[in-house]
Design a protein around this motif. Sequence first.
Motif, PDB file in Angstrom:
ATOM      1  N   VAL A 124      15.551   9.763 -31.516  1.00 19.34           N
ATOM      2  CA  VAL A 124      16.210   9.293 -30.293  1.00 19.34           C
ATOM      3  C   VAL A 124      16.086  10.348 -29.202  1.00 19.34           C
ATOM      4  O   VAL A 124      15.815  10.031 -28.038  1.00 19.34           O
ATOM      5  CB  VAL A 124      17.689   8.941 -30.556  1.00 19.34           C
ATOM      6  N   GLU A 125      16.271  11.602 -29.558  1.00 20.25           N
ATOM      7  CA  GLU A 125      16.130  12.689 -28.578  1.00 20.25           C
ATOM      8  C   GLU A 125      14.738  12.670 -27.943  1.00 20.25           C
ATOM      9  O   GLU A 125      14.598  12.850 -26.733  1.00 20.25           O
ATOM     10  CB  GLU A 125      16.397  14.045 -29.249  1.00 20.25           C
ATOM     11  N   ARG A 126      13.731  12.415 -28.754  1.00 24.03           N
ATOM     12  CA  ARG A 126      12.354  12.334 -28.233  1.00 24.03           C
ATOM     13  C   ARG A 126      12.222  11.252 -27.169  1.00 24.03           C
ATOM     14  O   ARG A 126      11.580  11.441 -26.141  1.00 24.03           O
ATOM     15  CB  ARG A 126      11.392  12.050 -29.393  1.00 24.03           C
ATOM     16  N   GLU A 127      12.859  10.109 -27.418  1.00 25.95           N
ATOM     17  CA  GLU A 127      12.785   8.995 -26.465  1.00 25.95           C
ATOM     18  C   GLU A 127      13.579   9.310 -25.194  1.00 25.95           C
ATOM     19  O   GLU A 127      13.156   8.958 -24.089  1.00 25.95           O
ATOM     20  CB  GLU A 127      13.285   7.702 -27.110  1.00 25.95           C
ATOM     21  N   LEU A 128      14.712   9.973 -25.327  1.00 24.01           N
ATOM     22  CA  LEU A 128      15.480  10.381 -24.154  1.00 24.01           C
ATOM     23  C   LEU A 128      14.672  11.339 -23.286  1.00 24.01           C
ATOM     24  O   LEU A 128      14.633  11.211 -22.059  1.00 24.01           O
ATOM     25  CB  LEU A 128      16.801  11.032 -24.578  1.00 24.01           C
ATOM     26  N   VAL A 129      14.011  12.287 -23.921  1.00 23.43           N
ATOM     27  CA  VAL A 129      13.180  13.247 -23.187  1.00 23.43           C
ATOM     28  C   VAL A 129      12.022  12.522 -22.502  1.00 23.43           C
ATOM     29  O   VAL A 129      11.680  12.833 -21.357  1.00 23.43           O
ATOM     30  CB  VAL A 129      12.671  14.373 -24.125  1.00 23.43           C
ATOM     31  N   ALA A 130      11.426  11.549 -23.182  1.00 23.35           N
ATOM     32  CA  ALA A 130      10.336  10.781 -22.562  1.00 23.35           C
ATOM     33  C   ALA A 130      10.817  10.100 -21.285  1.00 23.35           C
ATOM     34  O   ALA A 130      10.123  10.113 -20.266  1.00 23.35           O
ATOM     35  CB  ALA A 130       9.785   9.743 -23.547  1.00 23.35           C
ATOM     36  N   VAL A 131      12.011   9.526 -21.314  1.00 22.58           N
ATOM     37  CA  VAL A 131      12.568   8.877 -20.125  1.00 22.58           C
ATOM     38  C   VAL A 131      12.817   9.915 -19.034  1.00 22.58           C
ATOM     39  O   VAL A 131      12.471   9.715 -17.870  1.00 22.58           O
ATOM     40  CB  VAL A 131      13.866   8.112 -20.477  1.00 22.58           C
ATOM     41  N   GLU A 132      13.410  11.031 -19.403  1.00 23.13           N
ATOM     42  CA  GLU A 132      13.739  12.067 -18.417  1.00 23.13           C
ATOM     43  C   GLU A 132      12.499  12.694 -17.792  1.00 23.13           C
ATOM     44  O   GLU A 132      12.521  13.100 -16.632  1.00 23.13           O
ATOM     45  CB  GLU A 132      14.611  13.144 -19.066  1.00 23.13           C
ATOM     46  N   GLN A 133      11.400  12.749 -18.535  1.00 19.16           N
ATOM     47  CA  GLN A 133      10.173  13.369 -18.020  1.00 19.16           C
ATOM     48  C   GLN A 133       9.191  12.367 -17.420  1.00 19.16           C
ATOM     49  O   GLN A 133       8.127  12.750 -16.957  1.00 19.16           O
ATOM     50  CB  GLN A 133       9.490  14.169 -19.136  1.00 19.16           C
ATOM     51  N   ALA A 134       9.553  11.105 -17.398  1.00 16.76           N
ATOM     52  CA  ALA A 134       8.670  10.078 -16.839  1.00 16.76           C
ATOM     53  C   ALA A 134       8.471  10.309 -15.345  1.00 16.76           C
ATOM     54  O   ALA A 134       9.353  10.807 -14.652  1.00 16.76           O
ATOM     55  CB  ALA A 134       9.272   8.694 -17.074  1.00 16.76           C
ATOM     56  N   ASP A 135       7.302   9.927 -14.861  1.00 17.69           N
ATOM     57  CA  ASP A 135       7.046   9.931 -13.421  1.00 17.69           C
ATOM     58  C   ASP A 135       7.467   8.610 -12.802  1.00 17.69           C
ATOM     59  O   ASP A 135       7.821   8.555 -11.633  1.00 17.69           O
ATOM     60  CB  ASP A 135       5.557  10.176 -13.147  1.00 17.69           C
ATOM     61  N   ILE A 136       7.380   7.550 -13.584  1.00 19.62           N
ATOM     62  CA  ILE A 136       7.904   6.237 -13.179  1.00 19.62           C
ATOM     63  C   ILE A 136       8.548   5.611 -14.403  1.00 19.62           C
ATOM     64  O   ILE A 136       8.051   5.743 -15.527  1.00 19.62           O
ATOM     65  CB  ILE A 136       6.825   5.299 -12.589  1.00 19.62           C
ATOM     66  N   LEU A 137       9.658   4.936 -14.155  1.00 19.54           N
ATOM     67  CA  LEU A 137      10.403   4.310 -15.226  1.00 19.54           C
ATOM     68  C   LEU A 137      10.468   2.804 -14.972  1.00 19.54           C
ATOM     69  O   LEU A 137      10.722   2.378 -13.846  1.00 19.54           O
ATOM     70  CB  LEU A 137      11.814   4.906 -15.249  1.00 19.54           C
ATOM     71  N   VAL A 138      10.203   2.031 -16.010  1.00 18.54           N
ATOM     72  CA  VAL A 138      10.359   0.576 -15.970  1.00 18.54           C
ATOM     73  C   VAL A 138      11.491   0.261 -16.938  1.00 18.54           C
ATOM     74  O   VAL A 138      11.434   0.674 -18.097  1.00 18.54           O
ATOM     75  CB  VAL A 138       9.064  -0.142 -16.421  1.00 18.54           C
ATOM     76  N   VAL A 139      12.527  -0.425 -16.462  1.00 18.22           N
ATOM     77  CA  VAL A 139      13.629  -0.786 -17.353  1.00 18.22           C
ATOM     78  C   VAL A 139      13.751  -2.297 -17.399  1.00 18.22           C
ATOM     79  O   VAL A 139      13.734  -2.961 -16.370  1.00 18.22           O
ATOM     80  CB  VAL A 139      14.962  -0.121 -16.934  1.00 18.22           C
ATOM     81  N   VAL A 140      13.834  -2.826 -18.612  1.00 22.25           N
ATOM     82  CA  VAL A 140      13.950  -4.272 -18.812  1.00 22.25           C
ATOM     83  C   VAL A 140      15.047  -4.507 -19.840  1.00 22.25           C
ATOM     84  O   VAL A 140      15.020  -3.932 -20.927  1.00 22.25           O
ATOM     85  CB  VAL A 140      12.626  -4.887 -19.327  1.00 22.25           C
ATOM     86  N   THR A 141      15.990  -5.346 -19.484  1.00 19.59           N
ATOM     87  CA  THR A 141      17.062  -5.659 -20.424  1.00 19.59           C
ATOM     88  C   THR A 141      17.293  -7.160 -20.468  1.00 19.59           C
ATOM     89  O   THR A 141      17.172  -7.839 -19.446  1.00 19.59           O
ATOM     90  CB  THR A 141      18.380  -4.958 -20.030  1.00 19.59           C
ATOM     91  N   PRO A 142      17.633  -7.678 -21.624  1.00 18.77           N
ATOM     92  CA  PRO A 142      18.119  -9.055 -21.659  1.00 18.77           C
ATOM     93  C   PRO A 142      19.479  -9.101 -20.963  1.00 18.77           C
ATOM     94  O   PRO A 142      20.217  -8.118 -20.975  1.00 18.77           O
ATOM     95  CB  PRO A 142      18.284  -9.356 -23.150  1.00 18.77           C
ATOM     96  N   VAL A 143      19.798 -10.223 -20.363  1.00 17.23           N
ATOM     97  CA  VAL A 143      21.126 -10.404 -19.780  1.00 17.23           C
ATOM     98  C   VAL A 143      22.065 -10.829 -20.895  1.00 17.23           C
ATOM     99  O   VAL A 143      21.783 -11.749 -21.649  1.00 17.23           O
ATOM    100  CB  VAL A 143      21.100 -11.474 -18.664  1.00 17.23           C
TER     101      VAL A 143
END
Length: 193
Positions: free
Chosen positions: A64-83
């Motif tokens: 999970v920490e790896r994924e958090l770091v990936a988000v924090e170090q991204a140059d662009i972030l795409v977020v998609v969530t179900p409603v």
Amino acid sequence: MTRPLRAVAVSGGLQRPSRAATLAMHLLGLIGNEVPCEQHLVELGVLAPHLSGAIWRTQLPVAVERELVAVEQADILVVVTPVFRGSYTGLFKHFFDFIGQDALVDKPVLLAATGGSERHALMIDHQLRPLFSFFQARTLPLGVYATEADYVDYQVRNEALIQRTRLAIERAMPLLDLTHGALRTRVADVVAA
């Protein structure tokens, strides 16, 4: 000399297959068609068992920490969530509760959501945009909302949705070009030093 953009998508979908993950990958692919990038998908459904009992980031496993770091170090972030009940899922919010408060400042974020009907389309502006405003991220001008009717066998098939996704990326490109140009400059400065 420049490095590729780090394009990271977070899918709040809890199941596999997931319409949210499919839309996230579709949007990453469109970004990749426009600018060289390394693409990475974070699937919260996969991380769910590791997130559920954690209160502090230090309690999270390495995956999970790896994924958090990936988000924090991204140059662009795409977020998609179900409603879910008019908003993003609880797991989506829980994941972003672990992101460093200043980690997304000025980061371009493309907002997207999936739902059962059109009646939840404003969730992007009423729920997602304020969340990423808290982080002082640069939410991109056009969000993307998709319904179950836009998919066939969990693949994006509706031409109107495909056109909306292309338009969202087209509208995002000026900011991505600025980001990519800044990366080019930073890399050149490091090489020169």
